[in-house]
Design an enzyme around this catalytic site. Structure first.
Site, PDB file in Angstrom:
ATOM      1  CG  ASP A 184     -13.840  26.098 -30.060  1.00 25.33           C
ATOM      2  OD1 ASP A 184     -13.275  26.211 -28.953  1.00 25.33           O
ATOM      3  OD2 ASP A 184     -13.264  26.320 -31.150  1.00 25.33           O
TER       4      ASP A 184
ATOM      5  CD  GLU B 125     -13.847  29.740 -26.993  1.00 31.26           C
ATOM      6  OE1 GLU B 125     -12.752  29.852 -26.438  1.00 31.26           O
ATOM      7  OE2 GLU B 125     -13.981  29.290 -28.155  1.00 31.26           O
TER       8      GLU B 125
END
Length: 482
Positions: free
Chosen positions: A219, A269
């Site tokens: 993330d 990400e």
């Protein structure tokens, strides 16, 4: 960061993969036109471990090869907040709490306990599903007082946890110094270059690998610096080496990644925007094709690909190392950018995306009972989402993808952009009708002459003189195989 920036040009790129992306000398930039991807990811967003385990057979039967869980580490969790995926009153829960780490130990009130994760992993092994865990070392919880004392102690104290300006919000997301050394979305920015933090975090990663985890989604990965990015010298940092450590290129304080990185599926990400060093990130991992997802949703909004380039990948890295999606949990739940699209529309784009030769597509599972006016539906935290992942058209294209290994793609766009055909060599074709009205098609294909029946509906199509001829029902997809 939730901005979109459309990059120009075709993606360059290279090498096929199974459940592995190499983190050492792999060339993720130079495209190998013969490479094909066969994997698919089921994103079991906000499901708990027991729910995932109970549905592992359904996931396997639907043709998915990987499952991506929500974050599994200890997280911020105020009293009374374990019920709803989203609560406007912020009393009964919010999905983004598990994106706020308080310690790097397995288990939280959303996904469940370590013991329940072990049971889930056993189920995944039984059905030959690879498990990917969403990890987020970039930041801690907003409430830094909620961070575990043991975590602070392990990294050398609270003053060693964050970058020098780690509590200051980013003002310009295109400024790499701010983007990598300041607070993204006001989340306190961890000093990921602190060797004590790296050791503590890597021990968590190795613990997950010991349980059988096969990969990671990083993330906010673009907010953790690469070597060309500014270095926090005030904090005593000499180099941005976090990615070298977590992909096994170097050890830290006697700890090293427990398995070769090339045996894992690792992607970051790295939402596309200006000044993002995609080529450097490609040295370490696969990346998200966020710009391409935006293009697919633009196509769905117009119900046509006319005037829209849906063939280019809009990325400087190799398409075979991109993780692709029609929508993600962020576009659905954070910005609601994709939440207005119907399940039928999402499915149409999923069939097109998954039938393609490259990319590893991720299917975001929307909440059970969700509608286009009630995005969270039944709104039960930890529960299984809706059953769209088991729709016959989704199952058909997932299996088609595996069957088309080694077959090159040829994309045809017809009928003013409302009909899409993904031809795969001489073995198969996937057909999509984006329109709300029936369509007649007469489109080039590599399939040999003959009569073909769609694998879901039994609809007949004729191939004659190198063209598919037939009729398409509104908003329906078809899979043809030799």
């Amino acid at each position: 960061m939730r901005k979109f920036y459309k990059l120009g040009g075709m993606a360059l790129a290279m090498i096929g993969m199974s459940v592995a992306q190499t983190a050492y000398a792999t060339d993720r930039i130079t495209h190998n036109p013969d490479a094909t991807n066969t994997e698919t990811i089921m994103h079991v967003w906000s499901w708990n471990f027991p729910e995932i385990a109970r549905n592992m057979k359904n996931i396997a039967d639907a043709g998915f090869t990987m499952v991506q869980t929500s974050p599994v580490q200890k997280s911020f969790f105020p009293k009374g907040s374990g019920k709803k995926i989203f609560d406007e009153n912020v009393t009964e829960g919010n999905w983004y709490y598990y994106y706020q780490p308080t310690d790097w130990k397995i288990g939280n009130q959303i996904v469940g306990t370590r013991e329940q994760m072990v049971e889930m992993m056993d189920s995944a092994k039984k059905y030959n599903i690879a498990v990917i865990v969403d990890v987020l070392p970039n930041h801690t919880a907003f409430d830094i007082d909620s961070v575990a004392p043991e975590f602070y102690a392990a990294v050398g104290g609270r003053d060693k946890m964050f970058h020098t300006n780690g509590l200051t919000p980013i003002r310009d997301y295109n400024d790499r110094e701010q983007s990598t050394l300041m607070a993204m979305g006001n989340l306190p920015d961890v000093n990921t270059e602190n060797p004590d933090f790296q050791k503590y975090y890597l021990e968590f990663v190795n613990d997950l690998l010991g349980l059988g985890v096969k990969g990671f989604r990083y993330d906010t990965a673009k907010h953790i610096g690469v070597h060309s990015d500014p270095v926090d010298t005030e904090a005593g940092v000499k180099e941005n080496d976090f990615w070298d450590v977590v992909t096994g290129r170097k050890s830290v304080k006697g700890v090293k990644l427990a398995v070769p990185a090339d045996s894992l599926f690792i992607y970051g990400e790295i939402l596309q925007d200006r000044n993002v060093p995609e080529l450097e990130y490609a040295e370490y991992m696969g990346q998200t094709a966020s710009s391409y997802g935006h293009v697919l949703r633009e196509m769905l909004d117009h119900r046509s690909a006319d005037g829209i380039d849906i063939v280019s990948w809009y990325h400087t890295a190799a398409p075979e190392f991109l993780t692709t999606w029609v929508e993600s949990h962020d576009t659905y739940a954070n910005a609601h950018e994709s939440a207005h699209l119907t399940d039928d529309q999402i499915r149409q784009a999923w069939v097109f995306l998954t039938a393609r030769q490259n990319g590893t597509p991720l299917f975001f599972n929307r909440p059970a009972g969700s509608t286009r006016t009630n995005y969270y539906g039944n709104n039960v935290l930890g529960a299984m989402g809706n059953d769209e992942f088991m729709h016959p058209e989704v199952v058909a294209v997932n299996n088609f993808r595996k069957a088309m290994a080694g077959q090159k793609e040829n994309i045809q766009i017809a009928n003013d952009g409302v009909v899409l055909v993904v031809n795969r060599g001489k073995k198969g074709a996937a057909i999509v009708n984006l329109s709300t009205v029936a369509q007649k098609i007469d489109v080039p294909t590599g399939l040999p002459n003959g009569t073909y029946k769609d694998v879901v509906y039994g609809q007949e199509f004729k191939v004659k003189g190198g063209k598919i001829i037939g009729y398409l029902a509104p908003e329906r997809t078809y899979i043809l195989e030799k």
